[in-house]
Write a protein that holds these residues in place. Structure first.
Motif, PDB file in Angstrom:
ATOM      1  N   HIS A 151      47.546 -21.848   4.854  1.00 15.41           N
ATOM      2  CA  HIS A 151      46.202 -22.338   4.561  1.00 15.41           C
ATOM      3  C   HIS A 151      45.604 -23.003   5.807  1.00 15.41           C
ATOM      4  N   PRO A 152      45.462 -22.257   6.912  1.00 19.80           N
ATOM      5  CA  PRO A 152      45.060 -22.897   8.169  1.00 19.80           C
ATOM      6  C   PRO A 152      43.674 -23.523   8.139  1.00 19.80           C
ATOM      7  N   ARG A 153      42.737 -22.916   7.430  1.00 22.46           N
ATOM      8  CA  ARG A 153      41.369 -23.425   7.467  1.00 22.46           C
ATOM      9  C   ARG A 153      41.222 -24.763   6.743  1.00 22.46           C
ATOM     10  N   ALA A 154      42.114 -25.034   5.816  1.00 20.15           N
ATOM     11  CA  ALA A 154      42.088 -26.351   5.172  1.00 20.15           C
ATOM     12  C   ALA A 154      42.349 -27.455   6.188  1.00 20.15           C
ATOM     13  N   TYR A 155      43.092 -27.129   7.240  1.00 16.81           N
ATOM     14  CA  TYR A 155      43.453 -28.123   8.250  1.00 16.81           C
ATOM     15  C   TYR A 155      42.320 -28.350   9.242  1.00 16.81           C
ATOM     16  N   THR A 156      41.615 -27.286   9.607  1.00 16.47           N
ATOM     17  CA  THR A 156      40.486 -27.490  10.515  1.00 16.47           C
ATOM     18  C   THR A 156      39.362 -28.241   9.809  1.00 16.47           C
ATOM     19  N   ARG A 157      39.181 -27.995   8.524  1.00 18.59           N
ATOM     20  CA  ARG A 157      38.131 -28.710   7.776  1.00 18.59           C
ATOM     21  C   ARG A 157      38.484 -30.179   7.593  1.00 18.59           C
ATOM     22  N   SER A 158      39.673 -30.445   7.070  1.00 17.11           N
ATOM     23  CA  SER A 158      40.043 -31.816   6.718  1.00 17.11           C
ATOM     24  C   SER A 158      40.464 -32.651   7.919  1.00 17.11           C
ATOM     25  N   ASN A 159      41.090 -32.015   8.898  1.00 15.50           N
ATOM     26  CA  ASN A 159      41.651 -32.776  10.015  1.00 15.50           C
ATOM     27  C   ASN A 159      40.785 -32.767  11.267  1.00 15.50           C
ATOM     28  N   LEU A 187      50.103 -25.634  13.204  1.00 24.39           N
ATOM     29  CA  LEU A 187      48.686 -25.952  13.252  1.00 24.39           C
ATOM     30  C   LEU A 187      48.456 -27.395  12.838  1.00 24.39           C
ATOM     31  N   TYR A 188      49.221 -27.879  11.868  1.00 20.89           N
ATOM     32  CA  TYR A 188      49.103 -29.289  11.474  1.00 20.89           C
ATOM     33  C   TYR A 188      49.275 -30.183  12.690  1.00 20.89           C
ATOM     34  N   ALA A 189      50.333 -29.944  13.466  1.00 19.99           N
ATOM     35  CA  ALA A 189      50.572 -30.743  14.663  1.00 19.99           C
ATOM     36  C   ALA A 189      49.435 -30.590  15.665  1.00 19.99           C
ATOM     37  N   ALA A 190      48.928 -29.380  15.796  1.00 18.51           N
ATOM     38  CA  ALA A 190      47.831 -29.139  16.731  1.00 18.51           C
ATOM     39  C   ALA A 190      46.576 -29.909  16.335  1.00 18.51           C
ATOM     40  N   LEU A 207      35.230 -44.530  -3.248  1.00 20.14           N
ATOM     41  CA  LEU A 207      34.244 -43.459  -3.204  1.00 20.14           C
ATOM     42  C   LEU A 207      34.943 -42.113  -3.203  1.00 20.14           C
ATOM     43  N   ARG A 208      34.514 -41.235  -4.078  1.00 20.17           N
ATOM     44  CA  ARG A 208      35.125 -39.915  -4.192  1.00 20.17           C
ATOM     45  C   ARG A 208      34.236 -38.909  -3.470  1.00 20.17           C
ATOM     46  N   LEU A 209      34.630 -38.584  -2.249  1.00 24.16           N
ATOM     47  CA  LEU A 209      33.826 -37.641  -1.473  1.00 24.16           C
ATOM     48  C   LEU A 209      34.693 -36.968  -0.422  1.00 24.16           C
ATOM     49  N   ASP A 210      34.177 -35.864   0.077  1.00 24.31           N
ATOM     50  CA  ASP A 210      34.848 -35.079   1.110  1.00 24.31           C
ATOM     51  C   ASP A 210      34.306 -35.509   2.463  1.00 24.31           C
ATOM     52  N   LEU A 211      35.167 -36.045   3.317  1.00 27.90           N
ATOM     53  CA  LEU A 211      34.738 -36.531   4.625  1.00 27.90           C
ATOM     54  C   LEU A 211      34.266 -35.404   5.539  1.00 27.90           C
ATOM     55  N   ALA A 212      34.558 -34.161   5.187  1.00 22.82           N
ATOM     56  CA  ALA A 212      34.025 -33.033   5.957  1.00 22.82           C
ATOM     57  C   ALA A 212      32.533 -32.825   5.702  1.00 22.82           C
ATOM     58  N   ASP A 213      31.994 -33.523   4.706  1.00 19.90           N
ATOM     59  CA  ASP A 213      30.557 -33.515   4.435  1.00 19.90           C
ATOM     60  C   ASP A 213      29.908 -34.538   5.370  1.00 19.90           C
ATOM     61  N   ALA A 214      29.262 -34.057   6.416  1.00 12.34           N
ATOM     62  CA  ALA A 214      28.751 -34.940   7.467  1.00 12.34           C
ATOM     63  C   ALA A 214      27.717 -35.934   6.941  1.00 12.34           C
ATOM     64  N   SER A 215      26.780 -35.467   6.145  1.00 10.89           N
ATOM     65  CA  SER A 215      25.719 -36.359   5.667  1.00 10.89           C
ATOM     66  C   SER A 215      26.261 -37.416   4.724  1.00 10.89           C
ATOM     67  N   ALA A 216      27.189 -37.029   3.834  1.00  9.00           N
ATOM     68  CA  ALA A 216      27.774 -37.996   2.904  1.00  9.00           C
ATOM     69  C   ALA A 216      28.577 -39.053   3.654  1.00  9.00           C
ATOM     70  N   ALA A 267      43.071 -40.270   5.763  1.00 10.18           N
ATOM     71  CA  ALA A 267      42.794 -39.014   5.062  1.00 10.18           C
ATOM     72  C   ALA A 267      43.091 -37.827   5.966  1.00 10.18           C
ATOM     73  N   ALA A 268      43.756 -36.830   5.414  1.00 11.17           N
ATOM     74  CA  ALA A 268      44.075 -35.614   6.178  1.00 11.17           C
ATOM     75  C   ALA A 268      44.655 -34.579   5.225  1.00 11.17           C
ATOM     76  N   GLN A 269      44.617 -33.338   5.653  1.00 12.28           N
ATOM     77  CA  GLN A 269      45.406 -32.310   4.989  1.00 12.28           C
ATOM     78  C   GLN A 269      46.790 -32.361   5.600  1.00 12.28           C
ATOM     79  N   ALA A 270      47.759 -32.756   4.802  1.00 13.37           N
ATOM     80  CA  ALA A 270      49.118 -32.951   5.295  1.00 13.37           C
ATOM     81  C   ALA A 270      49.971 -31.715   5.047  1.00 13.37           C
ATOM     82  N   GLY A 271      51.168 -31.727   5.617  1.00  8.02           N
ATOM     83  CA  GLY A 271      52.140 -30.673   5.383  1.00  8.02           C
ATOM     84  C   GLY A 271      52.205 -29.656   6.496  1.00  8.02           C
ATOM     85  N   VAL A 272      53.373 -29.532   7.111  1.00 11.09           N
ATOM     86  CA  VAL A 272      53.555 -28.578   8.203  1.00 11.09           C
ATOM     87  C   VAL A 272      53.561 -27.151   7.680  1.00 11.09           C
ATOM     88  N   ARG A 273      54.357 -26.874   6.679  1.00 14.80           N
ATOM     89  CA  ARG A 273      54.518 -25.488   6.222  1.00 14.80           C
ATOM     90  C   ARG A 273      53.291 -24.970   5.499  1.00 14.80           C
TER      91      ARG A 273
END
Length: 354
Positions: free
Chosen positions: A96-104, A152-155, A59-68, A85-91
């Motif tokens: 791109h901090p907001r990508a981490y709060t959304r995906s992680n 932030l990734y670690a956090a 299934l191709r979907l974004d897990l940050a989409d609650a209803s999906a 699934a996660a936004q990976a990468g420390v550096r």
């Protein structure tokens, strides 16, 4: 078992899908195929899995989409969930901090809500050795405090552990958090050090080693990671009857929740790691030594004793054999000049940890 596997087109996820399918499990994969790196590599991984083990729903979907995400759980009704699934990468998290709060964070909350509404036998989720942060005491033990993340990734990974505990306590969800240690092997991400280093060595480009090449990493071959993960499926945690509120163990709980390290337990200095790549590539590296970068951890080493005691797992693939297998794949996929596929990132973006 019917297993919902998130991040199924990712590095660890694709290898995990292959193993689960070969073991006879029913796998339903989820991935959003984002463009953090070239999605063509993700597509190629999925094709590889299907060639080796047959077709499976993806299934191709974004897990940050609650209803999906809720719809997926309601339709699939999985026995177990492996959340990779996660936004990976420390550096990358520095820019791109907001990508981490959304995906992680948001996506993981939706996974927990899915497990709450559709109870599962076991939720296994990816944490990271990066949660140990400023902790200088090695080998890293799950019984050590992890109160000082350095990125932030670690956090976000530390937050996942806390979120899982809350849901485990409130709703009885059996949760195992796995702290991965520097996973490498065929089909690895192009921003991670094996591909970046191999590309630089193969094309005669300068290879920048931060902290003057003195970083140490507990490199863990992908097959060993998958072996430990799959063995855990049949070992969901139970509440720890010996857990003491006055002297709380950070790795267990009165809830069905636990943390485990999974790593090679044999840290290697980056200079030795580069030498092993040089050996199997048959070329010398043009090394440039650079200072330590913000967010980097100096050394990682896993104490994986609890995992071994629980499942009998211990890593089998040493660095020399693992790098040999990786180089064979690297040459086949990227071609000898290492320039036939896109996905390159600048040396400053090389990821040394998962």
């Amino acid at each position: 078992m019917k297993i919902l596997l998130t991040g199924a087109a990712g590095f660890i996820g694709a290898h995990c899908a292959l193993r689960l399918l070969r073991d006879g499990h029913r796998v339903v994969g989820v991935d959003n195929f984002n463009d953090y790196y070239d999605p063509a590599l993700k597509e190629a991984r999925v094709e590889w899995v299907r060639e080796q083990a047959g077709d499976f729903p993806l299934l191709r979907l974004d897990l940050a989409d609650a209803s999906a995400t809720a719809e997926v759980f309601a339709e699939v009704q999985p026995d177990a969930v492996i959340h990779l699934a996660a936004q990976a990468g420390v550096r990358h998290s520095l820019s791109h901090p907001r990508a981490y709060t959304r995906s992680n964070i948001e996506a993981f909350l939706n996974i927990l809500e899915g497990c709450r509404a559709n109870p599962v036998e076991h939720l296994l989720y990816a944490s990271s050795s990066s949660v140990y942060g400023a902790n200088q005491h090695t080998p890293y033990s799950v019984h050590h405090p992890v109160d000082h993340p350095l990125s932030l990734y670690a956090a976000t990974k530390k937050a996942n552990e806390a979120m899982a505990h809350a849901y485990s306590h409130l709703f009885g969800i059996p949760c195992t958090g796995l702290r991965f240690f520097t996973v490498y092997g065929p089909w690895g991400r192009p921003d991670m050090s094996p591909v970046q280093f191999a590309r630089a060595i193969s094309t005669g480009q300068p290879l920048q080693l931060f902290n003057h090449g003195q970083h140490q990493r507990d490199f863990t071959y992908i097959d060993d990671i998958v072996e430990g993960l799959v063995r855990l499926l049949d070992h969901p945690p139970s509440p720890d009857s010996a857990w003491d509120r006055d002297r709380p163990d950070p790795a267990s709980s009165m809830a069905p929740w636990r943390l485990l390290n999974i790593g090679g337990q044999s840290p290697v200095e980056l200079l030795e790691y580069v030498a092993t790549l040089e050996k199997h590539l048959g070329q010398k590296a043009q090394v440039q030594l650079r200072p330590l970068q913000p967010g980097d951890v100096l050394s990682t080493c896993a104490d994986a004793g609890e995992l071994q005691q629980l499942t009998g797992f211990s890593p089998r693939i040493g660095l020399d054999e693992g790098i040999a297998r990786f180089v064979e794949w690297f040459r086949a996929y990227y071609h000898p000049d290492a320039s036939a596929r896109s996905g390159a990132v600048s040396p400053g973006q090389i990821a040394l940890t998962r």
